[in-house]
Design a protein around this motif. Structure first.
Motif, PDB file in Angstrom:
ATOM      1  N   ARG A   1      38.320  28.327   6.168  1.00  0.00           N
ATOM      2  CA  ARG A   1      39.170  27.333   6.829  1.00  0.00           C
ATOM      3  C   ARG A   1      40.016  26.603   5.791  1.00  0.00           C
ATOM      4  NH1 ARG A   1      35.321  25.203  11.869  1.00  0.00           N
ATOM      5  NH2 ARG A   1      35.430  27.206  12.932  1.00  0.00           N
TER       6      ARG A   1
ATOM      7  N   GLY B   1      28.745  29.153  17.759  1.00  0.00           N
ATOM      8  CA  GLY B   1      28.888  29.293  16.317  1.00  0.00           C
ATOM      9  C   GLY B   1      28.045  28.269  15.591  1.00  0.00           C
TER      10      GLY B   1
ATOM     11  N   MET C   1      29.263  32.137   9.599  1.00  0.00           N
ATOM     12  CA  MET C   1      28.992  31.592  10.916  1.00  0.00           C
ATOM     13  C   MET C   1      28.115  32.556  11.708  1.00  0.00           C
ATOM     14  SD  MET C   1      31.644  30.430  13.839  1.00  0.00           S
ATOM     15  CE  MET C   1      32.225  28.868  13.286  1.00  0.00           C
TER      16      MET C   1
ATOM     17  N   ASN D   1      27.260  24.916  17.605  1.00  0.00           N
ATOM     18  CA  ASN D   1      28.208  24.511  18.629  1.00  0.00           C
ATOM     19  C   ASN D   1      28.273  25.579  19.717  1.00  0.00           C
ATOM     20  OD1 ASN D   1      30.297  23.420  20.049  1.00  0.00           O
ATOM     21  ND2 ASN D   1      31.884  23.850  18.518  1.00  0.00           N
TER      22      ASN D   1
ATOM     23  N   VAL E   1      30.172  26.718  22.790  1.00  0.00           N
ATOM     24  CA  VAL E   1      31.403  26.482  23.542  1.00  0.00           C
ATOM     25  C   VAL E   1      31.303  27.234  24.861  1.00  0.00           C
ATOM     26  CG1 VAL E   1      33.915  26.702  23.558  1.00  0.00           C
ATOM     27  CG2 VAL E   1      32.721  26.359  21.386  1.00  0.00           C
TER      28      VAL E   1
ATOM     29  N   ASP F   1      30.630  30.979  23.729  1.00  0.00           N
ATOM     30  CA  ASP F   1      31.006  31.247  22.342  1.00  0.00           C
ATOM     31  C   ASP F   1      30.196  30.296  21.484  1.00  0.00           C
ATOM     32  OD1 ASP F   1      32.256  31.225  19.846  1.00  0.00           O
ATOM     33  OD2 ASP F   1      33.875  29.917  20.557  1.00  0.00           O
TER      34      ASP F   1
HETATM   35  N1  SER Z   1      34.274  28.704  18.212  1.00  0.00           N
HETATM   36  C1  SER Z   1      33.320  27.674  17.913  1.00  0.00           C
HETATM   37  C2  SER Z   1      33.455  27.167  16.499  1.00  0.00           C
HETATM   38  O1  SER Z   1      34.167  27.747  15.722  1.00  0.00           O
HETATM   39  C3  SER Z   1      31.928  28.194  18.141  1.00  0.00           C
HETATM   40  O2  SER Z   1      31.804  29.510  17.731  1.00  0.00           O
HETATM   41  O3  SER Z   1      32.859  26.170  16.162  1.00  0.00           O
END
Ligand code: SER
Length: 644
Positions: free
Chosen positions: A69, A241, A87, A217, A219, A239
């Protein structure tokens, strides 16, 4: 205690036992996704499948994804932020939903890896504008927490879209049309450290004081942005992560992730190389660790330092790490040595990185030498600037430097304010301006030779001079805003735009790939691609420039296939079957049995997630715009497709 690799194993095993198929770690440099330079979450390569494409491995998937990131570069330095991380991800593509996900993750944390429930807190979406509060997640958590003997009120926190909504673009209003997103529910680990009021009156799981750490997290990707607000997606997706480095910190109950078993060998290597201790140089060493790990993985993906895109990010990371290394007293080329320690440390979970060890070490050394040259040149130019300035008298300068809030003092000086100290030491305006490296001068040094502002400041201090940082920052901000506008445009033109033009581009690359092999031989294989609605960019292995005749021939073949209006379809088959029938493409599928192969008539068979046009006639016309050498035996072609 579990190591990072063991956590990965436990996680994969846990979800495999619950019917998930492990999919491979996608490349760090995304393929066929022009929206971003790097893979920054596990879900990113799966976007087409959230939107309804069929995934060849089924509806329940699990993996561990290397992520980078870039937007977090400036946050690195505290006890938790890194730009590169792994992740852990599990996904439901229209299969299970909130109940299973929340229960499973709780079970994973408290049973599989043995975290104490006492230490865990959770958050739930409180609603935002027309999007409702997530009552269902609240009910599921309430039931779990009650069973464990906790009062849900003390454990569940509610937040709005800034914390508990997830889409690649961020807040609901920032999402482009077509983009999927949804509310999320996070789990936090409480280290029990004392709250620092600098971060707010009361502590809470999202407080940045360092007491709580987000460790997962979920989602609930159930919406898609449309012209008129949000509509439910055909499938309700999950989703999930979770950052591996953070789970490790929780397991080791170590609030500083740089002190965990994963990072501490690298920290020790830096301490050894520079002779400086972590304790006294926390920020600098954290930055070096993070930036060099990220650089190892980015360069391990075939990127070399340059002034563009991924290469620019790599250069920035390396040079920033080198600068901090110098600040700690590293006199010799040191990055390759640290890279070697990093690669050794990551080799059990990322064995392929070992193959690139030599190349990475050479590349780091080369960049460090280049940067040393930049510094030399910067020093020369600065000398010219400095020779025209008059240093401030030693006693006066040392009084300025002793001010406890130097940065505020200097800002006041440049705003022309006559502070008490200036009056006290009797420093006239003319003496200040005669001793100041101006903002534009500092910016030119930064812009033209990459000479960092921190070095300009150090130099100035050696010579008892000042730097007009405020005006430097203004110039820099303007420059960054311009780049941001460029970046935002790029996002709008991206994959969320599953626009006709982009889809046409995907099909055209399959034809181009096969045509290049027809003309140049089977040595040619794709190494990357990036498609926008404006153009196709295609990278492939080949060691010389294509002649004009070859370019023409490739174009002619592709156009002939377009005119034949071939039909396009996909089949899902085992990897070995795909190889047997001679399918081409970027296979990197260690864990997968089934793959999706797109057929263009009987001309091309290629591994790909899609989507594609149904008939090649839709492409109308194909044209190669230019070719480039991108180093390492690779070439790049830019092309366009559609009515020309
Ligand atoms: N997309 C969410 C995140 O990047 C969970 O995978 O935190």
């Amino acid at each position: 205690m579990l190591t990072a690799s063991q956590i990965i194993e436990k996680y994969i095993e846990f979800f495999e036992k619950r019917g998930h198929t492990r999919i491979s770690n996608s490349p760090l440099i995304p393929q066929n996704d022009p929206t971003t330079l790097f893979t920054s979450s596990g879900m990113q390569p799966l976007v087409p499948f959230f939107l309804g494409e069929e995934h060849p491995q089924g509806k329940k998937l699990v993996n561990v994804q290397n992520c980078f990131r870039a937007q977090d570069i400036d946050e690195v330095g505290d006890n938790r932020h890194t730009t590169f991380f792994r992740m852990l991800g599990n996904w439901s593509l229209g299969d299970y939903f909130k109940k299973e996900q929340i229960n499973w993750y709780w079970e994973f944390l408290t049973k599989a890896i043995g975290l104490s429930p006492e230490k865990l807190y959770v958050s739930v979406f409180e609603g935002y504008k027309n999007i409702p509060r997530d009552n269902e997640s609240e009910e599921i958590w309430t039931e779990i927490l009650k069973k464990e003997g906790f009062s849900p009120k003390e454990k569940i926190y509610f937040y709005g879209a800034d914390k508990n909504w997830w889409s690649r673009a961020g807040l609901p209003e920032a999402m482009p049309k077509g983009e999927p997103g949804g509310p999320d529910s996070e789990v936090f680990y409480d280290f029990g450290t004392v709250h620092d009021k600098k971060f707010g009156e009361e502590c809470n799981p999202n407080c940045q004081c360092g007491r709580f750490l987000e460790i997962g997290n979920s989602v609930f990707m159930e919406y898609q942005k449309t012209e008129d607000g949000f509509k439910p997606l055909p499938n309700k997706n999950v989703d999930f992560g979770g950052g591996l480095e953070r789970l490790l910190a929780a397991i080791e109950n170590q609030a500083d992730i740089f002190k965990t078993s994963l990072f501490s060998p690298i920290v020790s290597e830096i301490e050894k190389t520079t002779g400086k201790s972590y304790k006294e140089n926390v920020k600098a060493i954290r930055i070096i660790v993070d930036h060099l790990i990220a650089s190892v993985f980015i360069s391990g993906s075939g990127v070399t330092p340059s002034n563009k895109e991924q290469g620019y990010v790599l250069r920035r990371l390396l040079r920033r790490a080198i600068r901090y290394g110098k600040q700690l007293g590293a006199t010799e080329i040191f990055t390759a040595k640290i890279a070697s320690a990093i690669i050794d440390n990551y080799s059990d979970s990322d064995p392929q990185i070992i193959d690139s060890k030599k190349t990475i070490m050479e590349l780091f050394t080369e960049e460090e030498k280049k940067f040393n040259q930049v510094i030399q040149e910067g020093l020369k130019v600065s000398k010219d600037i400095i020779s025209n300035l008059t240093p401030i008298e030693p006693e006066k300068y040392s009084k300025l430097m002793q001010d406890p809030d130097k940065s505020e003092l200097f800002r006041n000086i440049y705003r022309g304010k006559n502070t008490n100290l200036i009056k006290e030491i009797d420093l006239p305006k003319s003496a200040i301006s005669g001793a100041t490296i101006s903002g534009p001068q500092a910016f030119d040094l930064y812009q033209s030779s990459g000479f960092p502002i921190e070095m300009v400041i150090e130099l100035a201090q050696d010579q008892r001079l000042l730097v007009d940082i405020e005006s430097f920052e203004k110039k820099l901000k303007k420059h960054q805003e311009q780049s941001r506008i460029g970046g935002a445009k790029k996002f709008q033109g991206g994959l969320a735009d599953h626009s006709d033009k982009t889809v046409m581009g995907h099909t055209a690359t399959h034809l181009l790939h096969q045509a290049l092999r027809d003309v140049l031989g089977d040595k040619v294989f794709q190494t990357g691609s990036n498609i926008t609605s404006e153009r196709i960019r295609f990278d492939f292995s080949y060691d010389r420039k294509l002649t004009d005749e070859e370019i023409l021939e490739v174009e002619e073949i592709v156009n002939e296939k377009i005119e034949q209006n071939l039909s396009v379809h996909f089949e899902i088959m085992t990897l070995s079957k795909a190889k047997e029938i001679g399918a081409i493409g970027l296979f990197d599928e260690k864990y997968e049995n089934d793959v999706k192969i797109y057929f263009v008539g009987d001309y091309s068979k290629e591994f790909c997630g899609g989507p594609h046009v149904e008939f090649t006639g839709k492409l109308k016309r194909f044209k190669i715009i230019k070719q480039e050498n991108i180093g390492h035996g690779q070439r790049r072609i830019y092309a366009s497709v559609g009515a020309l």
